[in-house]
Design a protein around this motif. Structure first.
Motif, short mmCIF file in Angstrom:
data_model
loop_
_atom_site.label_atom_id
_atom_site.label_comp_id
_atom_site.label_asym_id
_atom_site.label_seq_id
_atom_site.Cartn_x
_atom_site.Cartn_y
_atom_site.Cartn_z
N GLU A 365 21.77 1.50 -21.97
CA GLU A 365 21.94 -0.05 -21.11
C GLU A 365 21.88 -1.07 -22.51
O GLU A 365 22.74 -2.30 -22.34
CB GLU A 365 20.73 -0.41 -20.42
N ASP A 366 21.93 -0.62 -23.31
CA ASP A 366 21.62 -1.62 -24.76
C ASP A 366 22.51 -1.62 -25.43
O ASP A 366 22.86 -2.65 -26.64
CB ASP A 366 20.56 -1.43 -25.40
N PHE A 367 23.60 -0.95 -25.67
CA PHE A 367 24.78 -0.54 -26.62
C PHE A 367 25.76 -1.75 -26.33
O PHE A 367 26.28 -1.70 -27.82
CB PHE A 367 25.66 1.01 -25.70
N GLU A 368 25.99 -2.70 -25.07
CA GLU A 368 27.20 -3.22 -25.37
C GLU A 368 26.30 -4.22 -26.33
O GLU A 368 27.08 -4.80 -27.41
CB GLU A 368 27.00 -3.54 -24.33
N GLU A 369 24.72 -4.98 -26.33
CA GLU A 369 24.83 -5.56 -27.01
C GLU A 369 24.62 -4.99 -28.44
O GLU A 369 24.93 -5.80 -29.42
CB GLU A 369 23.30 -6.05 -26.78
N ILE A 370 24.13 -4.51 -29.05
CA ILE A 370 24.00 -3.08 -30.55
C ILE A 370 25.46 -3.11 -30.33
O ILE A 370 25.96 -3.90 -32.06
CB ILE A 370 24.09 -1.74 -30.60
N ILE A 371 26.84 -2.50 -30.01
CA ILE A 371 28.33 -2.43 -30.27
C ILE A 371 28.89 -3.78 -30.86
O ILE A 371 29.28 -4.42 -32.05
CB ILE A 371 28.67 -2.20 -29.44
N ALA A 372 28.37 -5.16 -30.11
CA ALA A 372 28.52 -6.49 -30.06
C ALA A 372 27.71 -6.85 -31.47
O ALA A 372 29.44 -8.03 -32.31
CB ALA A 372 28.40 -6.88 -28.77
N THR A 373 27.58 -6.26 -32.19
CA THR A 373 26.69 -7.53 -33.12
C THR A 373 26.61 -6.01 -34.34
O THR A 373 26.11 -6.58 -34.91
CB THR A 373 25.52 -7.40 -33.24
N THR A 374 27.48 -5.37 -34.53
CA THR A 374 27.14 -3.89 -35.17
C THR A 374 28.81 -4.15 -36.52
O THR A 374 30.11 -4.44 -35.39
CB THR A 374 27.53 -2.78 -35.11
N ARG A 375 28.93 -4.38 -37.52
CA ARG A 375 29.40 -4.99 -38.22
C ARG A 375 29.70 -3.76 -39.49
O ARG A 375 28.82 -2.59 -39.69
CB ARG A 375 29.49 -6.31 -39.45
N SER A 376 30.81 -2.94 -39.79
CA SER A 376 31.07 -1.78 -40.64
C SER A 376 32.16 -2.36 -41.74
O SER A 376 33.24 -1.07 -41.34
CB SER A 376 31.07 -0.71 -40.28
N LYS A 377 31.98 -3.21 -42.12
CA LYS A 377 33.88 -2.50 -42.85
C LYS A 377 33.78 -2.09 -44.02
O LYS A 377 35.39 -1.86 -44.18
CB LYS A 377 34.12 -4.87 -43.17
N SER A 378 32.71 -1.30 -44.27
CA SER A 378 32.74 -0.59 -45.18
C SER A 378 32.92 0.86 -44.92
O SER A 378 32.59 1.44 -45.95
CB SER A 378 31.82 -0.82 -46.66
N ASN A 379 33.29 1.17 -43.54
CA ASN A 379 33.11 2.86 -43.48
C ASN A 379 34.43 3.15 -43.76
O ASN A 379 35.67 2.53 -44.26
CB ASN A 379 32.73 1.71 -41.70
N ALA A 380 33.94 4.69 -43.67
CA ALA A 380 35.44 5.46 -44.16
C ALA A 380 36.30 5.42 -43.36
O ALA A 380 37.64 4.99 -43.63
CB ALA A 380 34.38 6.98 -43.84
N ALA A 381 36.25 4.72 -42.26
CA ALA A 381 37.19 4.95 -41.02
C ALA A 381 36.90 3.50 -40.37
O ALA A 381 35.91 3.47 -40.00
CB ALA A 381 37.41 6.05 -40.50
N PRO A 382 38.05 2.73 -39.62
CA PRO A 382 38.27 1.68 -38.45
C PRO A 382 37.60 2.22 -37.65
O PRO A 382 38.08 3.63 -36.58
CB PRO A 382 39.12 1.15 -38.65
N LEU A 383 36.61 2.03 -36.87
CA LEU A 383 35.56 2.43 -35.24
C LEU A 383 35.97 1.13 -34.31
O LEU A 383 35.26 0.08 -34.44
CB LEU A 383 34.55 3.16 -35.52
N ASP A 384 36.31 1.64 -33.36
CA ASP A 384 36.54 0.81 -32.15
C ASP A 384 35.33 1.06 -31.60
O ASP A 384 34.24 1.99 -31.62
CB ASP A 384 37.48 0.89 -31.00
N ALA A 385 34.85 0.40 -30.24
CA ALA A 385 33.56 0.37 -29.79
C ALA A 385 33.17 1.15 -28.60
O ALA A 385 31.87 1.95 -28.99
CB ALA A 385 33.83 -1.00 -28.12
N ALA A 386 34.34 2.54 -28.56
CA ALA A 386 34.35 3.21 -27.57
C ALA A 386 33.76 3.87 -29.10
O ALA A 386 32.87 5.22 -28.51
CB ALA A 386 35.56 4.30 -27.65
N ALA A 387 34.21 4.81 -30.06
CA ALA A 387 33.16 4.77 -31.06
C ALA A 387 31.96 4.79 -31.68
O ALA A 387 31.81 5.95 -31.56
CB ALA A 387 34.65 5.14 -32.39
#
Length: 396
Positions: A365-387
């Motif tokens: 139940e917490d995933f939506e709030e977490i994903i909405a505020t997670t930033r990772s512009k320096s990640n190895a690959a672009p990740l969407d909400a499903a990933a």
């Protein structure tokens, strides 16, 4: 690995670094270079737990340095920093020094940066409403780590958090906040408990791997990351077991953490540290523990995304090289190396019993709030909400 390397880069300033067994002895003279009054920030048990540090206050006295001792506990909150700054303003200090783990160093760094300001630290924290630009004025700061994790002794930010509903975990940041002096003495680390060694070690390792895979990496940061990974691979399991009391083993771990700090400051970090920011404001999860429990699944997802492109990838080559460094083995293909990297991370996950996120109260139940505020512009690959959801779901 691909020969392509980014040779277009800028480097943040570094502290004056003293690295090696017995280098704590450099602290009094380092303080004396700035004056005779010191605000010393430590953890609650730092000076008692370490034999090397136990006589430090007496050494300051012999050197003619007046010391105000400030003990802090836990990750620094805005309230902790503001309270400490209020205490620190009662007398002028020529320098601030922090001796402890990453949270203690972050607290000392923030106090150093706020003693000459006239607002709450929260007004300067990235991403907060009404944020102010810090002018860089600070009291000289000396960092002395007693764990091998965050690399805060060489970074330009201090992580400040407030845990709970509406909570946050974000940085107070300015190029001037890089410590003026960093003293890394592995003798301070031989008494670390196993669980702290494992969690802080996994933080350092995550930083090395994420900075290495960052799209903002350069030949400079790649060299630091590979060197750090080599020392980490040689001594992580020993430091977490029979070699815990070895100064040489602890030196390897301290070196890996130092390299990770310099690398992340110049290349950035990936999705695991993106989650650390969003999750850390909602749940009271130790930072290194969060890194440890998410890294295998995050690595699997990143590799999956890069492989799905069906074309040669610098990222996949780097993941494969990291596998070779960690295992000391050669592999018949890049794909096999990537597979074995994930397998190695999963083996550590089992060996050291990294806790699941659900143990700290997180649910789907917490995933939506977490994903909405997670930033990772320096990640190895672009990740969407499903990933991102797949990564969290695998470890909840």
């Amino acid at each position: 690995m691909s020969s392509e390397q980014n040779l277009d880069f800028s480097i943040l300033p570094l502290p004056r670094i003293h690295f090696g067994a017995g280098k704590l002895s450099c602290l009094p003279s380092s303080v004396s270079a700035y004056g005779r009054t010191l605000l010393l920030v430590t953890g609650r048990s730092t000076l008692r737990r370490s034999e090397a540090a136990s006589g430090l206050l007496e050494e300051f006295h012999r050197s003619g340095i007046e010391v105000e001792l400030l003990e802090v506990a836990g990750e620094p909150s805005p309230e902790l920093i503001d309270h400490a700054v209020e205490l620190g303003r009662k007398r002028p200090f020529d320098a601030v020094a922090a001796i402890g783990g990453g949270s203690v160093l972050d607290a000392g760094k923030a106090i150093s940066g706020m003693l000459l300001q006239h607002h709450s630290v929260e007004r300067f924290i990235e991403g907060r409403p009404g944020v102010l630009l810090h002018d860089g004025r600070k009291v000289p700061f000396i960092a002395v780590p007693t764990t091998s994790g965050t690399g805060s002794e060489v970074t330009n930010n201090s992580v400040i958090s407030r845990v709970g509903p509406g909570g946050f975990k974000r940085s107070l940041r300015h190029p001037a906040f890089v410590p003026d002096v960093a003293i890394i003495d592995p003798e301070l680390m031989v008494s670390l408990p196993r669980e702290v060694t494992v969690s802080t070690g996994m933080d350092a390792f995550t930083q090395l791997l994420e900075a290495y895979l960052s799209p903002f990496a350069s030949a400079y940061t790649d060299a630091l990351c590979c060197s750090g990974l080599e020392h980490f691979a040689r001594s992580f399991e020993a430091a977490s077991g029979d070699g815990a009391a070895s100064v040489a083993v602890r030196a390897d771990m301290a070196y890996a953490a130092l390299m990770s700090g310099i690398a992340l400051a110049n290349a950035g970090l990936g999705i695991v540290h993106g989650f650390a920011s969003s999750v850390g404001g909602l749940f009271d999860i130790p930072h290194g523990t969060l890194c440890a429990t998410l890294l295998a699944e995050a690595t699997r997802e990143n590799i999956r995304q890069l492989q799905a492109k069906g074309e040669p990838s610098v990222g996949l080559s780097k993941f494969a090289n990291a596998a070779r460094i960690l295992t000391g083995k050669s592999f018949s293909s890049e794909a096999e190396a990537c597979e074995q990297l994930v397998a190695k991370l999963e083996a550590w996950q089992e060996q050291f019993a990294f806790p699941r996120l659900g143990e700290f109260g997180m649910s789907e139940e917490d995933f939506e709030e977490i994903i909405a505020t997670t930033r990772s512009k320096s990640n190895a690959a672009p990740l969407d909400a499903a990933a991102m959801r797949r990564i969290l779901a695998a470890r909840v």
